[in-house]
Scaffold this motif. Sequence first.
Motif, PDB file in Angstrom:
ATOM      1  N   ILE A  33       0.819  -1.210   0.000  1.00 32.83           N
ATOM      2  CA  ILE A  33       0.000   0.000   0.000  1.00 32.83           C
ATOM      3  C   ILE A  33       0.852   1.258   0.000  1.00 32.83           C
ATOM      4  O   ILE A  33       0.439   2.304  -0.494  1.00 32.83           O
ATOM      5  N   VAL A  34       2.044   1.160   0.553  1.00 33.92           N
ATOM      6  CA  VAL A  34       2.920   2.326   0.695  1.00 33.92           C
ATOM      7  C   VAL A  34       3.591   2.641  -0.636  1.00 33.92           C
ATOM      8  O   VAL A  34       4.061   1.729  -1.326  1.00 33.92           O
ATOM      9  N   PRO A  35       3.638   3.922  -1.046  1.00 31.81           N
ATOM     10  CA  PRO A  35       4.259   4.267  -2.332  1.00 31.81           C
ATOM     11  C   PRO A  35       5.733   3.871  -2.369  1.00 31.81           C
ATOM     12  O   PRO A  35       6.444   4.003  -1.374  1.00 31.81           O
ATOM     13  N   GLU A  50      -8.899  11.863  -2.778  1.00 35.67           N
ATOM     14  CA  GLU A  50      -8.714  12.145  -4.200  1.00 35.67           C
ATOM     15  C   GLU A  50      -7.811  13.345  -4.447  1.00 35.67           C
ATOM     16  O   GLU A  50      -7.037  13.357  -5.402  1.00 35.67           O
ATOM     17  N   ASP A  51      -7.893  14.358  -3.606  1.00 31.47           N
ATOM     18  CA  ASP A  51      -7.111  15.571  -3.852  1.00 31.47           C
ATOM     19  C   ASP A  51      -5.720  15.528  -3.235  1.00 31.47           C
ATOM     20  O   ASP A  51      -4.971  16.499  -3.315  1.00 31.47           O
ATOM     21  N   LYS A  80       4.330  14.392  -6.136  1.00 30.86           N
ATOM     22  CA  LYS A  80       2.981  14.942  -6.284  1.00 30.86           C
ATOM     23  C   LYS A  80       1.955  14.006  -5.650  1.00 30.86           C
ATOM     24  O   LYS A  80       2.053  12.790  -5.781  1.00 30.86           O
ATOM     25  N   GLY A  81       0.995  14.600  -4.972  1.00 29.78           N
ATOM     26  CA  GLY A  81      -0.093  13.811  -4.396  1.00 29.78           C
ATOM     27  C   GLY A  81       0.189  13.258  -3.018  1.00 29.78           C
ATOM     28  O   GLY A  81      -0.653  12.552  -2.455  1.00 29.78           O
TER      29      GLY A  81
END
Length: 214
Positions: A33-35, A50-51, A80-81
């Motif tokens: 789950i972790v980027p 979402e944002d 980003k994000g």
Amino acid sequence: MKSDILEQTVLESLLPELEADGYQVIREPRRPIVPPFLGSYLPDLIALREDGNLAIEVVSKADPESRKLDDIARLFDGQKGWKFRIYWASKSDIEEPLRAQSINDIEEALGQAQTLVAESHTSAGFLLSWAIFEAIARRILADRFGRPQTPGRLIEIMANQGILTHSEAHRLRSLASFRNRFIHGELDVGVTADEAGEFLQILQSLMTIASHPA
């Protein structure tokens, strides 16, 4: 980073706020789950929306690993994000568990909510009903709900425990979305008297369980 009891208490207090702000919160997320840009680092929780998403770490000043936070924060540069948030835990963050209310007090509050709805003060009766819902839940499952809870968590745990029927849980999830939008300032979202009445009927059924615990 390993959290102690103090840090766990702060994490618990963050959940209602984040969920009320529309985040899907995952505690102690695992690697899939972790980027990937975080490498071997696993945050205490991640909050998805979402944002933009958050990675959150709760540390105490006594934590010997807290000096590594600057290195962790740099992992988020240019990503980003994602944002990184740090919450510092102190003994002042520990609150006394909320007290379970008596059946008589809950019944009195339920009567007030019914009167408000009957007299066309629907929004006020609806919001009071959510307070009553949490009071009933804490009465039934005091060991699970000692701290403030989000409506979503109350619904899911009570449904999983068989306290709420499938249809009741489904209806409450829908009503919870109205509650969250209204309580955060969307005053024209509107709840009908019929919807508030449905909620009151569910509360009345739950009172039977709360009055005769297993």
